[in-house]
Design a protein around this motif. Structure first.
Motif, PDB file in Angstrom:
ATOM      1  N   GLY A  44       0.793  -1.227   0.000  1.00 38.78           N
ATOM      2  CA  GLY A  44       0.000   0.000   0.000  1.00 38.78           C
ATOM      3  C   GLY A  44       0.821   1.271   0.000  1.00 38.78           C
ATOM      4  O   GLY A  44       0.265   2.366  -0.001  1.00 38.78           O
ATOM      5  N   ILE A  45       2.158   1.157  -0.017  1.00 39.40           N
ATOM      6  CA  ILE A  45       3.031   2.335   0.017  1.00 39.40           C
ATOM      7  C   ILE A  45       4.121   2.189  -1.038  1.00 39.40           C
ATOM      8  O   ILE A  45       4.777   1.161  -1.122  1.00 39.40           O
ATOM      9  CB  ILE A  45       3.701   2.515   1.397  1.00 39.40           C
ATOM     10  CG1 ILE A  45       2.656   2.658   2.499  1.00 39.40           C
ATOM     11  CG2 ILE A  45       4.651   3.714   1.388  1.00 39.40           C
ATOM     12  CD1 ILE A  45       3.232   2.664   3.901  1.00 39.40           C
ATOM     13  N   SER A  46       4.323   3.250  -1.826  1.00 39.99           N
ATOM     14  CA  SER A  46       5.442   3.320  -2.770  1.00 39.99           C
ATOM     15  C   SER A  46       6.153   4.645  -2.570  1.00 39.99           C
ATOM     16  O   SER A  46       5.506   5.699  -2.551  1.00 39.99           O
ATOM     17  CB  SER A  46       4.956   3.255  -4.218  1.00 39.99           C
ATOM     18  OG  SER A  46       4.302   2.033  -4.469  1.00 39.99           O
ATOM     19  N   VAL A  47       7.466   4.598  -2.421  1.00 43.08           N
ATOM     20  CA  VAL A  47       8.257   5.830  -2.349  1.00 43.08           C
ATOM     21  C   VAL A  47       8.443   6.321  -3.780  1.00 43.08           C
ATOM     22  O   VAL A  47       8.989   5.603  -4.616  1.00 43.08           O
ATOM     23  CB  VAL A  47       9.619   5.575  -1.669  1.00 43.08           C
ATOM     24  CG1 VAL A  47      10.469   6.852  -1.680  1.00 43.08           C
ATOM     25  CG2 VAL A  47       9.431   5.075  -0.243  1.00 43.08           C
ATOM     26  N   ILE A  48       7.968   7.537  -4.065  1.00 43.05           N
ATOM     27  CA  ILE A  48       8.061   8.057  -5.433  1.00 43.05           C
ATOM     28  C   ILE A  48       9.120   9.141  -5.577  1.00 43.05           C
ATOM     29  O   ILE A  48       9.526   9.451  -6.691  1.00 43.05           O
ATOM     30  CB  ILE A  48       6.686   8.540  -5.955  1.00 43.05           C
ATOM     31  CG1 ILE A  48       6.078   9.594  -5.045  1.00 43.05           C
ATOM     32  CG2 ILE A  48       5.753   7.356  -6.142  1.00 43.05           C
ATOM     33  CD1 ILE A  48       4.787  10.201  -5.577  1.00 43.05           C
ATOM     34  N   ALA A  49       9.573   9.715  -4.469  1.00 42.36           N
ATOM     35  CA  ALA A  49      10.653  10.713  -4.509  1.00 42.36           C
ATOM     36  C   ALA A  49      11.246  10.836  -3.118  1.00 42.36           C
ATOM     37  O   ALA A  49      10.541  10.663  -2.115  1.00 42.36           O
ATOM     38  CB  ALA A  49      10.134  12.067  -4.975  1.00 42.36           C
ATOM     39  N   GLN A  50      12.543  11.125  -3.085  1.00 39.14           N
ATOM     40  CA  GLN A  50      13.169  11.407  -1.797  1.00 39.14           C
ATOM     41  C   GLN A  50      14.133  12.558  -1.974  1.00 39.14           C
ATOM     42  O   GLN A  50      14.736  12.723  -3.038  1.00 39.14           O
ATOM     43  CB  GLN A  50      13.857  10.188  -1.213  1.00 39.14           C
ATOM     44  CG  GLN A  50      15.241   9.912  -1.746  1.00 39.14           C
ATOM     45  CD  GLN A  50      15.929   8.778  -1.010  1.00 39.14           C
ATOM     46  OE1 GLN A  50      15.542   7.623  -1.174  1.00 39.14           O
ATOM     47  NE2 GLN A  50      16.927   9.103  -0.226  1.00 39.14           N
ATOM     48  N   SER A  51      14.246  13.360  -0.939  1.00 40.35           N
ATOM     49  CA  SER A  51      15.144  14.505  -0.967  1.00 40.35           C
ATOM     50  C   SER A  51      16.570  14.064  -0.681  1.00 40.35           C
ATOM     51  O   SER A  51      16.836  12.905  -0.336  1.00 40.35           O
ATOM     52  CB  SER A  51      14.715  15.524   0.096  1.00 40.35           C
ATOM     53  OG  SER A  51      15.009  15.025   1.396  1.00 40.35           O
ATOM     54  N   TYR A  66      21.008  16.567  13.768  1.00 39.09           N
ATOM     55  CA  TYR A  66      20.174  15.578  13.084  1.00 39.09           C
ATOM     56  C   TYR A  66      20.595  15.422  11.641  1.00 39.09           C
ATOM     57  O   TYR A  66      21.187  16.320  11.036  1.00 39.09           O
ATOM     58  CB  TYR A  66      18.698  16.024  13.085  1.00 39.09           C
ATOM     59  CG  TYR A  66      17.966  15.658  14.336  1.00 39.09           C
ATOM     60  CD1 TYR A  66      17.205  14.502  14.391  1.00 39.09           C
ATOM     61  CD2 TYR A  66      18.039  16.449  15.467  1.00 39.09           C
ATOM     62  CE1 TYR A  66      16.527  14.153  15.543  1.00 39.09           C
ATOM     63  CE2 TYR A  66      17.363  16.104  16.628  1.00 39.09           C
ATOM     64  CZ  TYR A  66      16.614  14.955  16.653  1.00 39.09           C
ATOM     65  OH  TYR A  66      15.950  14.605  17.790  1.00 39.09           O
ATOM     66  N   LEU A  67      20.214  14.293  11.090  1.00 35.63           N
ATOM     67  CA  LEU A  67      20.201  14.093   9.658  1.00 35.63           C
ATOM     68  C   LEU A  67      18.720  14.022   9.295  1.00 35.63           C
ATOM     69  O   LEU A  67      17.971  13.233   9.888  1.00 35.63           O
ATOM     70  CB  LEU A  67      20.924  12.793   9.281  1.00 35.63           C
ATOM     71  CG  LEU A  67      21.293  12.636   7.817  1.00 35.63           C
ATOM     72  CD1 LEU A  67      22.239  13.756   7.365  1.00 35.63           C
ATOM     73  CD2 LEU A  67      21.950  11.292   7.575  1.00 35.63           C
ATOM     74  N   ASN A  68      18.293  14.904   8.390  1.00 33.16           N
ATOM     75  CA  ASN A  68      16.884  14.996   8.023  1.00 33.16           C
ATOM     76  C   ASN A  68      16.702  14.903   6.518  1.00 33.16           C
ATOM     77  O   ASN A  68      17.601  15.229   5.749  1.00 33.16           O
ATOM     78  CB  ASN A  68      16.278  16.335   8.482  1.00 33.16           C
ATOM     79  CG  ASN A  68      16.071  16.403   9.962  1.00 33.16           C
ATOM     80  OD1 ASN A  68      16.842  17.037  10.661  1.00 33.16           O
ATOM     81  ND2 ASN A  68      15.033  15.770  10.456  1.00 33.16           N
ATOM     82  N   GLY A  69      15.514  14.511   6.124  1.00 31.33           N
ATOM     83  CA  GLY A  69      15.122  14.489   4.729  1.00 31.33           C
ATOM     84  C   GLY A  69      13.617  14.339   4.640  1.00 31.33           C
ATOM     85  O   GLY A  69      12.921  14.250   5.659  1.00 31.33           O
ATOM     86  N   CYS A  70      13.119  14.331   3.425  1.00 30.35           N
ATOM     87  CA  CYS A  70      11.692  14.133   3.189  1.00 30.35           C
ATOM     88  C   CYS A  70      11.512  13.142   2.040  1.00 30.35           C
ATOM     89  O   CYS A  70      12.418  12.933   1.244  1.00 30.35           O
ATOM     90  CB  CYS A  70      11.001  15.452   2.832  1.00 30.35           C
ATOM     91  SG  CYS A  70      10.769  16.547   4.242  1.00 30.35           S
ATOM     92  N   ALA A  71      10.331  12.557   1.988  1.00 23.90           N
ATOM     93  CA  ALA A  71       9.989  11.642   0.901  1.00 23.90           C
ATOM     94  C   ALA A  71       8.533  11.853   0.519  1.00 23.90           C
ATOM     95  O   ALA A  71       7.704  12.251   1.346  1.00 23.90           O
ATOM     96  CB  ALA A  71      10.214  10.186   1.323  1.00 23.90           C
ATOM     97  N   LEU A  72       8.252  11.594  -0.757  1.00 24.60           N
ATOM     98  CA  LEU A  72       6.880  11.592  -1.252  1.00 24.60           C
ATOM     99  C   LEU A  72       6.478  10.144  -1.455  1.00 24.60           C
ATOM    100  O   LEU A  72       7.253   9.336  -1.973  1.00 24.60           O
ATOM    101  CB  LEU A  72       6.777  12.349  -2.575  1.00 24.60           C
ATOM    102  CG  LEU A  72       7.169  13.822  -2.542  1.00 24.60           C
ATOM    103  CD1 LEU A  72       6.996  14.437  -3.930  1.00 24.60           C
ATOM    104  CD2 LEU A  72       6.382  14.588  -1.508  1.00 24.60           C
TER     105      LEU A  72
END
Length: 173
Positions: A44-51, A66-72
């Motif tokens: 039910g989840i697909s990673v389509i982009a990551q920073s 911290y080490l931070n990022g985001c994902a769509l």
């Protein structure tokens, strides 16, 4: 209580979501990258982009950076089901909630789910603090600069320009 339901008039079971990832304990980069792989392999989840990854100054008590990022994500589950899966992944890595804004091995925050505005006892969408946090807005603007925050009506790129980003440093591969 549900405040708003987005432009389709119901809480959807699928859509696009934005999450923030953070870690400042252990091998943070490996932990974050592993959590993304687990997410992408979750039904039910697909990673389509990551920073990119960003080193950021902590908010809260004294602690390591911290080490931070985001994902769509493209999701075929409800926002509450997504939250449950994010919390389960945090637990898999040994996340224990003790001190508010304290150090953590893994933090996965649900930021946005399409244009949904939702408030329940356990979940608020959009995330209530994301507009104030450069460590979220900088990586999110990298992958979704034109996503409109349904509360402010502003694009993520515009929100990023309204905060101090001086404590956010991109990590080169």
């Amino acid at each position: 209580m549900i405040i708003g339901l987005g432009n389709r008039g119901f809480v959807r079971k699928s859509g696009q979501s934005a999450i923030a990832l953070g870690s400042n304990l252990g091998d943070s980069r490996t932990i974050l990258e592993s959590s993304l792989k687990i997410l992408d392999q979750t039904p039910g989840i697909s990673v389509i982009a990551q920073s990119s990854w960003y080193q950021t100054e902590p908010v809260g008590p004294p602690q390591p950076d911290y080490l931070n990022g985001c994902a769509l994500l493209k999701v075929e589950i409800s926002p509450l089901e997504l939250l449950e899966r994010l919390l389960a992944i945090e637990a898999k890595f040994g996340r224990v909630r003790q001190e508010r804004w304290g150090p953590r091995i893994l933090d996965l925050d649900l930021l946005l789910f399409d244009d949904l505005i939702l408030e329940t006892a356990n979940l608020k969408i959009p995330h209530p603090y994301f507009r104030e946090r450069a460590f979220v807005l900088v990586p999110l603007a990298e992958i979704a600069p034109n996503w409109i925050d349904p509360i402010s009506g502003k694009a993520i790129g515009q929100l990023m320009q309204e905060v101090d980003c001086s404590g956010v440093t991109k990590i080169e591969n």
